[in-house]
Design an enzyme around this catalytic site. Structure first.
Site, PDB file in Angstrom:
ATOM      1  N   GLY A 103       0.819  -1.208   0.000  1.00 27.65           N
ATOM      2  CA  GLY A 103       0.000   0.000   0.000  1.00 27.65           C
ATOM      3  C   GLY A 103       0.850   1.254   0.000  1.00 27.65           C
ATOM      4  O   GLY A 103       2.032   1.232  -0.378  1.00 27.65           O
ATOM      5  N   ASN A 104       0.256   2.364   0.447  1.00 25.65           N
ATOM      6  CA  ASN A 104       0.956   3.650   0.433  1.00 25.65           C
ATOM      7  C   ASN A 104       2.240   3.625   1.249  1.00 25.65           C
ATOM      8  O   ASN A 104       3.283   4.108   0.802  1.00 25.65           O
ATOM      9  CB  ASN A 104       0.036   4.751   0.975  1.00 25.65           C
ATOM     10  CG  ASN A 104      -1.047   5.131  -0.002  1.00 25.65           C
ATOM     11  OD1 ASN A 104      -0.928   4.901  -1.204  1.00 25.65           O
ATOM     12  ND2 ASN A 104      -2.116   5.726   0.494  1.00 25.65           N
ATOM     13  N   ILE A 105       2.167   3.070   2.453  1.00 25.75           N
ATOM     14  CA  ILE A 105       3.346   3.051   3.319  1.00 25.75           C
ATOM     15  C   ILE A 105       4.435   2.156   2.730  1.00 25.75           C
ATOM     16  O   ILE A 105       5.610   2.535   2.663  1.00 25.75           O
ATOM     17  CB  ILE A 105       2.969   2.599   4.742  1.00 25.75           C
ATOM     18  CG1 ILE A 105       2.126   3.681   5.428  1.00 25.75           C
ATOM     19  CG2 ILE A 105       4.213   2.286   5.571  1.00 25.75           C
ATOM     20  CD1 ILE A 105       1.683   3.326   6.824  1.00 25.75           C
ATOM     21  N   THR A 107      -5.195   2.958   8.123  1.00 26.35           N
ATOM     22  CA  THR A 107      -5.236   3.915   9.230  1.00 26.35           C
ATOM     23  C   THR A 107      -6.612   3.937   9.873  1.00 26.35           C
ATOM     24  O   THR A 107      -6.758   3.898  11.097  1.00 26.35           O
ATOM     25  CB  THR A 107      -4.870   5.326   8.730  1.00 26.35           C
ATOM     26  OG1 THR A 107      -3.554   5.300   8.176  1.00 26.35           O
ATOM     27  CG2 THR A 107      -4.912   6.338   9.863  1.00 26.35           C
ATOM     28  N   ARG A 108      -7.646   3.984   9.046  1.00 25.34           N
ATOM     29  CA  ARG A 108      -9.011   4.092   9.572  1.00 25.34           C
ATOM     30  C   ARG A 108      -9.422   2.838  10.341  1.00 25.34           C
ATOM     31  O   ARG A 108     -10.135   2.916  11.338  1.00 25.34           O
ATOM     32  CB  ARG A 108      -9.984   4.365   8.424  1.00 25.34           C
ATOM     33  CG  ARG A 108      -9.772   5.731   7.783  1.00 25.34           C
ATOM     34  CD  ARG A 108     -10.638   5.936   6.542  1.00 25.34           C
ATOM     35  NE  ARG A 108     -10.283   7.156   5.843  1.00 25.34           N
ATOM     36  CZ  ARG A 108     -10.775   8.358   6.129  1.00 25.34           C
ATOM     37  NH1 ARG A 108     -11.669   8.486   7.099  1.00 25.34           N
ATOM     38  NH2 ARG A 108     -10.407   9.427   5.454  1.00 25.34           N
ATOM     39  N   SER A 109      -8.971   1.692   9.892  1.00 21.76           N
ATOM     40  CA  SER A 109      -9.354   0.455  10.586  1.00 21.76           C
ATOM     41  C   SER A 109      -8.573   0.251  11.877  1.00 21.76           C
ATOM     42  O   SER A 109      -8.929  -0.585  12.703  1.00 21.76           O
ATOM     43  CB  SER A 109      -9.145  -0.755   9.666  1.00 21.76           C
ATOM     44  OG  SER A 109      -7.767  -0.957   9.405  1.00 21.76           O
ATOM     45  N   CYS A 162       2.185   6.698  14.105  1.00 24.36           N
ATOM     46  CA  CYS A 162       2.728   7.965  13.605  1.00 24.36           C
ATOM     47  C   CYS A 162       2.670   9.030  14.699  1.00 24.36           C
ATOM     48  O   CYS A 162       3.626   9.778  14.911  1.00 24.36           O
ATOM     49  CB  CYS A 162       1.980   8.421  12.360  1.00 24.36           C
ATOM     50  SG  CYS A 162       0.197   8.685  12.586  1.00 24.36           S
ATOM     51  N   PRO A 197      -7.395   3.105   4.221  1.00 24.19           N
ATOM     52  CA  PRO A 197      -8.171   2.063   4.913  1.00 24.19           C
ATOM     53  C   PRO A 197      -7.450   1.488   6.127  1.00 24.19           C
ATOM     54  O   PRO A 197      -8.066   1.210   7.151  1.00 24.19           O
ATOM     55  CB  PRO A 197      -8.364   0.994   3.827  1.00 24.19           C
ATOM     56  CG  PRO A 197      -8.207   1.712   2.536  1.00 24.19           C
ATOM     57  CD  PRO A 197      -7.221   2.810   2.787  1.00 24.19           C
TER      58      PRO A 197
END
Length: 295
Positions: free
Chosen positions: A12-14, A163-165, A127, A161
């Site tokens: 993913g992004n990270i 982060t939100r989860s 973070c 997704p």
């Protein structure tokens, strides 16, 4: 000096931002990216860059042989890492956990990295934790902190997704880190997703309660020294103002601007995690190669 081989778990992004940062490391050699979506941008980029790509998850990577990596970065999710941790440990890999799973000990480079280089799994907290716990620790190095509260405000656009989860795990793990690593007697963490347009930079606030009569000059000096250290691997980390004192209460405002490698510059919350992960891996690599560390 020989490079230490590493792999990324999570495309993913990270994971993708981490791939770009690792490509510039003089100490680490990225060999592989592991994911579960063959159409993800991360796996496509990894393949185009010439890295080994595994789109069937961790197991095919482990079955491919031990020589591909000594260090594995897990940039998936807290629930997934609990499963990954056991498999990585059995395979003899050093795991750097970028999720809030906290299977291994909490590590904040400016505070305690040197104490955990002989572990097999370390956790980077969150973070918000990487941004704020060093400040709490800096204050606590001068005067005991009876209470510390941190507020991490990030752009909604930078919260994917994963982060939100992980919101519940974020607040719990960060609060625990404030106490265990920051040294506060009681810690509390709050995360705010800000939908503002244009997207805001990551902004953090630390509130701390110290002893009456604490040395303010020494506290300010300790904070500035900590900020300078973090800037050595997260250049966009900076104070927004001088620390504010109100009797025995201290408020510190700061922000984190991302490097813009893969993620937009407003995603400082993600950038601080990937930059910290590289810092930890490089120190571990120096340790295993036997040339000493900067810790």
């Amino acid at each position: 000096m020989r490079k230490v081989k590493v792999a990324i778990l999570g495309s993913g992004n990270i994971g993708t931002d981490l791939m770009i940062k690792l490509g510039r490391s003089p100490i680490l050699e990225l060999t592989s990216m592991i994911g579960i979506d063959p159409d993800s941008d991360g796996l496509r980029r990894a393949k185009a860059a010439g890295y080994y790509v595994f789109d069937g998850g961790l197991q095919p990577f482990l079955e491919s042989g031990a020589e591909l990596a000594d260090i594995v970065f897990d940039a998936t999710s807290a629930k997934a890492h609990i499963l990954h941790a056991k498999a990585l440990r059995e395979a003899g890999k050093f795991a750097i956990d970028l999720t809030p799973a906290a299977v291994g000990p909490y590590v904040v480079p400016s505070v305690n990295l040197g104490a955990h280089l002989n572990e097999t799994n370390i956790n980077l907290i969150t973070c918000g934790g990487q941004a704020t716990i060093p400040i709490v620790h800096a204050i606590g190095s001068v005067s005991p902190v009876s209470y510390a509260e941190i507020v991490a405000t990030i752009s909604s656009k930078s919260a994917g997704p994963g982060t939100r989860s992980n919101i519940d795990e974020f607040t719990e793990t960060t609060a625990q880190g404030i106490e265990a690593i920051g040294g506060a007697k009681k810690g509390k963490a709050i995360i705010i997703l800000n939908p503002a347009e244009p997207p805001i930079l990551m902004r953090d606030t630390v509130y701390a309660v110290v002893d009456e009569g604490a040395d303010r000059q020494a506290i300010v000096k300790a904070i500035h020294q900590t900020v300078a250290y973090i800037q050595s691997y997260v250049p966009g980390y900076r104070l927004r103002s001088e620390p504010i004192f109100d009797e025995n209460k201290i408020t510190v405002f700061f922000e984190v601007e991302g490097a813009g490698n893969y993620l937009p510059t407003y995603s400082g919350n993600l950038d601080i995690m990937t930059a910290t992960a590289v810092k930890v891996a490089e120190e571990y690599a120096k340790y295993v190669v036997g040339i000493g560390t900067s810790m």
